[in-house]
Motif scaffolding. Sequence first.
Motif, PDB file in Angstrom:
ATOM      1  N   ARG A 143     -47.748  38.395 -16.172  1.00  0.00           N
ATOM      2  CA  ARG A 143     -49.144  38.850 -16.275  1.00  0.00           C
ATOM      3  C   ARG A 143     -49.458  39.372 -17.676  1.00  0.00           C
ATOM      4  O   ARG A 143     -50.481  39.045 -18.264  1.00  0.00           O
ATOM      5  CB  ARG A 143     -49.382  39.949 -15.236  1.00  0.00           C
ATOM      6  CG  ARG A 143     -50.827  40.348 -15.148  1.00  0.00           C
ATOM      7  CD  ARG A 143     -51.007  41.488 -14.198  1.00  0.00           C
ATOM      8  NE  ARG A 143     -50.917  41.078 -12.809  1.00  0.00           N
ATOM      9  CZ  ARG A 143     -51.057  41.927 -11.796  1.00  0.00           C
ATOM     10  NH1 ARG A 143     -51.251  43.205 -12.024  1.00  0.00           N
ATOM     11  NH2 ARG A 143     -50.991  41.493 -10.558  1.00  0.00           N
ATOM     12  N   PHE A 197     -44.151  40.769 -16.081  1.00  0.00           N
ATOM     13  CA  PHE A 197     -44.039  40.233 -17.441  1.00  0.00           C
ATOM     14  C   PHE A 197     -44.977  39.038 -17.635  1.00  0.00           C
ATOM     15  O   PHE A 197     -45.622  38.917 -18.673  1.00  0.00           O
ATOM     16  CB  PHE A 197     -42.596  39.801 -17.739  1.00  0.00           C
ATOM     17  CG  PHE A 197     -41.721  40.909 -18.234  1.00  0.00           C
ATOM     18  CD1 PHE A 197     -42.013  41.556 -19.430  1.00  0.00           C
ATOM     19  CD2 PHE A 197     -40.598  41.304 -17.535  1.00  0.00           C
ATOM     20  CE1 PHE A 197     -41.198  42.572 -19.901  1.00  0.00           C
ATOM     21  CE2 PHE A 197     -39.786  42.323 -17.993  1.00  0.00           C
ATOM     22  CZ  PHE A 197     -40.087  42.962 -19.178  1.00  0.00           C
ATOM     23  N   ARG A 213     -45.916  42.303  -7.964  1.00  0.00           N
ATOM     24  CA  ARG A 213     -44.938  42.500  -6.893  1.00  0.00           C
ATOM     25  C   ARG A 213     -43.498  42.247  -7.319  1.00  0.00           C
ATOM     26  O   ARG A 213     -42.583  42.424  -6.540  1.00  0.00           O
ATOM     27  CB  ARG A 213     -45.308  41.626  -5.688  1.00  0.00           C
ATOM     28  CG  ARG A 213     -46.368  42.308  -4.823  1.00  0.00           C
ATOM     29  CD  ARG A 213     -46.733  41.449  -3.652  1.00  0.00           C
ATOM     30  NE  ARG A 213     -47.503  40.278  -4.066  1.00  0.00           N
ATOM     31  CZ  ARG A 213     -47.883  39.326  -3.238  1.00  0.00           C
ATOM     32  NH1 ARG A 213     -47.562  39.373  -1.977  1.00  0.00           N
ATOM     33  NH2 ARG A 213     -48.605  38.298  -3.671  1.00  0.00           N
ATOM     34  N   SER A 214     -43.293  41.803  -8.532  1.00  0.00           N
ATOM     35  CA  SER A 214     -41.908  41.653  -9.023  1.00  0.00           C
ATOM     36  C   SER A 214     -41.894  41.871 -10.532  1.00  0.00           C
ATOM     37  O   SER A 214     -42.948  41.823 -11.188  1.00  0.00           O
ATOM     38  CB  SER A 214     -41.367  40.260  -8.694  1.00  0.00           C
ATOM     39  OG  SER A 214     -41.995  39.306  -9.524  1.00  0.00           O
ATOM     40  N   ASP A 215     -40.685  42.104 -11.074  1.00  0.00           N
ATOM     41  CA  ASP A 215     -40.558  42.319 -12.516  1.00  0.00           C
ATOM     42  C   ASP A 215     -41.039  41.083 -13.280  1.00  0.00           C
ATOM     43  O   ASP A 215     -41.754  41.190 -14.283  1.00  0.00           O
ATOM     44  CB  ASP A 215     -39.089  42.592 -12.887  1.00  0.00           C
ATOM     45  CG  ASP A 215     -38.592  43.907 -12.318  1.00  0.00           C
ATOM     46  OD1 ASP A 215     -39.410  44.618 -11.714  1.00  0.00           O
ATOM     47  OD2 ASP A 215     -37.403  44.211 -12.479  1.00  0.00           O
ATOM     48  N   VAL A 261     -34.225  46.130 -17.895  1.00  0.00           N
ATOM     49  CA  VAL A 261     -34.154  44.849 -17.170  1.00  0.00           C
ATOM     50  C   VAL A 261     -33.230  43.899 -17.940  1.00  0.00           C
ATOM     51  O   VAL A 261     -33.052  44.042 -19.150  1.00  0.00           O
ATOM     52  CB  VAL A 261     -35.538  44.169 -17.037  1.00  0.00           C
ATOM     53  CG1 VAL A 261     -36.425  44.896 -16.064  1.00  0.00           C
ATOM     54  CG2 VAL A 261     -36.215  44.013 -18.380  1.00  0.00           C
ATOM     55  N   ARG A 274     -54.225  45.003  -9.367  1.00  0.00           N
ATOM     56  CA  ARG A 274     -53.164  45.600  -8.538  1.00  0.00           C
ATOM     57  C   ARG A 274     -51.805  45.402  -9.210  1.00  0.00           C
ATOM     58  O   ARG A 274     -51.621  44.445  -9.961  1.00  0.00           O
ATOM     59  CB  ARG A 274     -53.158  44.930  -7.172  1.00  0.00           C
ATOM     60  CG  ARG A 274     -54.238  45.487  -6.272  1.00  0.00           C
ATOM     61  CD  ARG A 274     -54.314  44.722  -4.973  1.00  0.00           C
ATOM     62  NE  ARG A 274     -53.020  44.577  -4.315  1.00  0.00           N
ATOM     63  CZ  ARG A 274     -52.805  43.715  -3.323  1.00  0.00           C
ATOM     64  NH1 ARG A 274     -53.771  42.916  -2.920  1.00  0.00           N
ATOM     65  NH2 ARG A 274     -51.625  43.647  -2.742  1.00  0.00           N
ATOM     66  N   ALA A 275     -50.904  46.307  -8.904  1.00  0.00           N
ATOM     67  CA  ALA A 275     -49.571  46.215  -9.527  1.00  0.00           C
ATOM     68  C   ALA A 275     -48.885  44.914  -9.114  1.00  0.00           C
ATOM     69  O   ALA A 275     -49.063  44.439  -7.986  1.00  0.00           O
ATOM     70  CB  ALA A 275     -48.739  47.411  -9.093  1.00  0.00           C
TER      71      ALA A 275
END
Lengths: 493, 223
Positions: free
Chosen positions: A270, A268, A262-264, A342, A259-260
């Motif tokens: 992951r 990174f 939940r934060s920037d 970012v 799953r995507a």
Amino acid sequence: MPTAPSSAEWRSAVADLRHLLWFRARTSRRRTARIAIATIGVVTAAAVIAPAWWPDRDAAAVARVEGLVPAYLLAIVALCIGSAVASGGGREVLARDAAAVHPVGPFTDHLGALVLAPLSAAWLLQTWCLLGATAWVAGPHPLALVLAEAVALLWVGCATALGQVVGWWVEWLRRGTRGVVVVRAFMAAAALVVGGSVTLARDAIGQLGGLPHPLPVLAVLLVALVALVILGGHAARLAARRPPRDEAHLESRSYPARRAARSDLRAFVRLDRGSVWRSVPVRRGVGFLTIAPGLVALAHPLPWDTLVVLPGLVVSGCVLLFGVNIWALDGRGMLWRETFPVAPSVPLLARGWVLAELLLGAGVLTILLGSIRAERPTAAYLVAAAAALVVVTGQALSGGLRWSARAPQAVDYRSARATPAPPLTMVGYSVRLALATTSTTMVLGALAGLGRTDLVVALSVILVAVSATRLVMVERRWADPQRRSRVVAAVSA
Amino acid sequence: MQFGAVEAVSGVDLTVGAGQAVGLLGRNGAGKSTTMRVLAGVVPPTSGRVEVCGRDVRTEPIEVKRLVGYCPDVGGLVPRATPWEHLQLSARLRRLTDWEPQARDLLERFGLGDVAHRVTAGFSHGMSRRLSVVLAALHEPAVLLLDEPFDGVDPTGVEATMDVVDDARARGAAVLISTHLRDLAVQACSEVSVLRGGARVATVEAAAMAGEEGARAYRALLG
């Protein structure tokens, strides 16, 4: 097909190695190399001479050190075998991709690994300890000293060559059918056998010291060295005939989508975790560095003042696997990562987080394994162990991130034998890390031994604050687009 | 643009309008990739003025990065991440919603659907190039920068890249393509600029670079 190398093949391998070493020497920083080589020479000479002419040598002190020599001899054998096995056959003179276009044969590869094996802080420190202990025992008698040191050096040579032989054979096994499972079973069995017979082996080696004359020992070691080098060439050729299985497996397997994030930052983190744990040299290195000291502590229960020192060694070793050139994990992907909208601190924080969790995890596992058979610790030792873990992680993290930005290099982490920097640079990094972390943990252990928990905490807070300040400086420098672009250009070259 | 004592790019005056595709041609070391990196916000310019959609690259790098889709000349992929993980990260950081159908469609068009969950370290050069174009195009950027997108790519990949360029132009994006393949630059672009020694020596209609006549003109410009 014959596997035993002929004399012509050896001559050709030596000639090729000479060219490769010349090439490496030309592409390294000359001033740094000269300083490193001079330092190694001076320390080696000091280790051989100073203890022999030390003014306070008395019979009791000589006897005490003499009792330690067999343990040093055994330790260097274990170190050479362990590092050759963990690095899939030792170091490469030329990175695999760069060497692929040249006719570099397995004998050249084998000789190169032998020549580069001493360029490791662990190898150098063990050898210096052995040379120093030998000089202490031999005393200020030039002929006896020269003969004793010659025996010690030949022993180190034999241990290094034996390490290569075992390293190549294990690599040959690993590259076979179900090789990884076979090697893991083999390593577990070997650890149990070796763990159970350490005392026996140490006593047997101790008997060598009682021999009336060192000349026969010298002759036997010389013959053994030549035989082991030849045997290593044979094993290297066998291993080279099989394709590397670990790397191929990691590159061809499918990784299911998750799953995507939940934060920037999590996104990174992951990606960076994947880069670390899907890299063969890092996986093997972390496994070896975490489990080996723990197994030693399981086989021979260690006192808590020694257990407090272990995280320093493990954390230093782990940060040397990739943390001193941390951006190279992205390879040419660094160019793509730099195009994200970012703040530069986000990827830096993610990279630091992933490194810190690896270092802390390895340190915790080592202490847990060591504590299984250790005596019940005092509260001061428990605090010192936890503090040592946090402090050395901070030191290693700040050092690694600083060096990664200061001297970035392109590294291909596909090969199990890849290292994050050239051998001499690695020696510099490892000596500095080992000095900082070992001295810190020894002081913390000593304070815990005195029952001074308050001083343990106070010293730890100061050292963590120093590391935190350095990390803030790293973050500030990383915000400079010019500096960042230099790192990007270097690692994506 | 200066690297130490070496002046890599100097005197490049280039404007690419909305809906326009411009090709960047030149010999090795002419400064094409450096120009692209500066425009993508990866390398800050040491002097001069670079604007992307009216945003200064030096003072507003994050805004510029939001507007640009960049396919680097070398790899541009994290070796131990899968294509899908690349796309997930890009979508997350660019705040894309409902991006997955578009991503799957792009992967299929570029022949990468079957390898979407394998790490890119095992990819061929052509596969890596194709994935880099997919990553540059995913967020439908206002400025599409493609550095050597056709290098080592098979005809299907070239066709898919041409489609991406056409789509970008149709929605009003500015496209800059750096390549050594003159014929493909002519096919994809309306104009081409030729760089030599870090400076722009000519900007001509793409058609002027076509065929044998174009090849002669190009050779003359290369010097």
